[in-house]
Design a protein around this motif. Structure first.
Motif, PDB file in Angstrom:
ATOM      1  N   ASP A   9      -5.803   1.430   2.349  1.00 57.32           N
ATOM      2  CA  ASP A   9      -5.243   2.598   3.039  1.00 57.32           C
ATOM      3  C   ASP A   9      -5.175   3.807   2.103  1.00 57.32           C
ATOM      4  O   ASP A   9      -5.540   4.926   2.490  1.00 57.32           O
ATOM      5  N   ASN A  10      -4.721   3.580   0.884  1.00 59.53           N
ATOM      6  CA  ASN A  10      -4.658   4.682  -0.092  1.00 59.53           C
ATOM      7  C   ASN A  10      -6.044   5.216  -0.416  1.00 59.53           C
ATOM      8  O   ASN A  10      -6.250   6.429  -0.512  1.00 59.53           O
ATOM      9  N   LEU A  24      -2.982   8.747  11.567  1.00 56.83           N
ATOM     10  CA  LEU A  24      -2.447   9.613  10.521  1.00 56.83           C
ATOM     11  C   LEU A  24      -2.434  11.073  10.976  1.00 56.83           C
ATOM     12  O   LEU A  24      -1.454  11.789  10.762  1.00 56.83           O
ATOM     13  N   PHE A  53      -7.239   4.478  11.836  1.00 61.82           N
ATOM     14  CA  PHE A  53      -6.197   4.861  10.891  1.00 61.82           C
ATOM     15  C   PHE A  53      -6.143   6.380  10.736  1.00 61.82           C
ATOM     16  O   PHE A  53      -5.063   6.983  10.737  1.00 61.82           O
ATOM     17  N   GLU A  54      -7.294   7.016  10.643  1.00 59.25           N
ATOM     18  CA  GLU A  54      -7.352   8.475  10.501  1.00 59.25           C
ATOM     19  C   GLU A  54      -6.749   9.164  11.724  1.00 59.25           C
ATOM     20  O   GLU A  54      -6.007  10.140  11.595  1.00 59.25           O
ATOM     21  N   LEU A  78      -8.666   5.120   1.494  1.00 61.74           N
ATOM     22  CA  LEU A  78      -9.165   5.866   2.654  1.00 61.74           C
ATOM     23  C   LEU A  78      -8.607   7.284   2.667  1.00 61.74           C
ATOM     24  O   LEU A  78      -9.349   8.254   2.860  1.00 61.74           O
ATOM     25  N   VAL A  79      -7.303   7.415   2.437  1.00 64.15           N
ATOM     26  CA  VAL A  79      -6.663   8.732   2.457  1.00 64.15           C
ATOM     27  C   VAL A  79      -7.177   9.587   1.302  1.00 64.15           C
ATOM     28  O   VAL A  79      -7.570  10.742   1.504  1.00 64.15           O
ATOM     29  N   TYR A 104     -11.939   0.528  11.402  1.00 66.38           N
ATOM     30  CA  TYR A 104     -10.541   0.558  10.983  1.00 66.38           C
ATOM     31  C   TYR A 104     -10.156   1.956  10.507  1.00 66.38           C
ATOM     32  O   TYR A 104      -9.109   2.493  10.886  1.00 66.38           O
ATOM     33  N   GLY A 105     -11.003   2.559   9.666  1.00 69.64           N
ATOM     34  CA  GLY A 105     -10.717   3.880   9.113  1.00 69.64           C
ATOM     35  C   GLY A 105     -10.596   4.945  10.182  1.00 69.64           C
ATOM     36  O   GLY A 105      -9.730   5.818  10.107  1.00 69.64           O
ATOM     37  N   LYS A 132      -4.465  -4.364   1.416  1.00 76.56           N
ATOM     38  CA  LYS A 132      -4.475  -3.423   2.545  1.00 76.56           C
ATOM     39  C   LYS A 132      -3.889  -2.080   2.117  1.00 76.56           C
ATOM     40  O   LYS A 132      -4.398  -1.021   2.497  1.00 76.56           O
ATOM     41  N   GLU A 133      -2.838  -2.108   1.320  1.00 76.42           N
ATOM     42  CA  GLU A 133      -2.257  -0.860   0.809  1.00 76.42           C
ATOM     43  C   GLU A 133      -3.273  -0.119  -0.057  1.00 76.42           C
ATOM     44  O   GLU A 133      -3.395   1.105   0.029  1.00 76.42           O
TER      45      GLU A 133
END
Length: 172
Positions: free
Chosen positions: A19-20, A60, A56-57, A22-23, A52-53, A15-16
């Motif tokens: 997430d990385n 963020l 998350f976006e 995606l960013v 999900y993205g 998951k990390e």
């Protein structure tokens, strides 16, 4: 009830990585991310990743905006006395109290969680007050020490008073 998200079920390290990615990828190219996850042994569709993205976006972006606004406020209105922090603690305490009072109306609110928030905000408030008290005590001690040194050095009472007020933060 909707099935649990496959992304939420990913192991922490994967998951990390997601997430990385995606960013770093600016929340784009979900096909590439799906392929990367498939290589790692996780079959998640690009649509699921996009859902999900997107969430998350948005989170963020909200955190970034709040951080930028807080930095702008801190720069525009210096808060050596932590008035903003005190106000925030009061708002949290008031909201927590309000939620506790409405628990019977909204059973989704967990008493243990609210009690924890109330206790932690109380500790925060106490710690801030304790820190302020220590800082004031140290300033008074420093002012007294400077006064002794200044007197022995022959400074005038007026000059000593100006220095003490400066150390103690008293407007002149």
């Amino acid at each position: 009830m909707a099935p649990r998200s496959k992304v939420a079920a990913l192991p922490k390290a994967v998951k990390e990585w997601l997430d990385n990615a995606l960013v770093e990828g600016n929340f784009a190219d979900y096909e590439l991310l799906a392929a990367g996850l498939k290589e790692k042994g996780y079959d998640i569709s690009k649509s699921s990743l996009h859902r999900y993205g997107s969430k998350f976006e948005a989170k963020l972006a909200a955190v970034k905006m709040a951080t930028e606004q807080a930095e702008a406020i801190a720069k525009a209105v210096p808060d050596d006395e932590n008035a903003l922090g005190d106000a925030l603690l009061r708002v949290i305490q008031e909201k927590t109290f309000s939620m506790l009072m409405n628990m019977e109306e909204d059973p989704k609110i967990g008493f243990a969680k609210l009690a924890s928030i109330a206790i932690e905000s109380g500790f925060s408030s106490t710690n801030v007050k304790e820190f302020r008290s220590k800082v004031k005590t140290k300033a008074k001690e420093a002012a007294a020490e400077v006064e002794k040194i200044a007197k022995s050095g022959g400074l005038t009472a007026e000059s000593i008073d100006v220095i003490k007020k400066s150390i103690l933060g008293i407007a002149q």
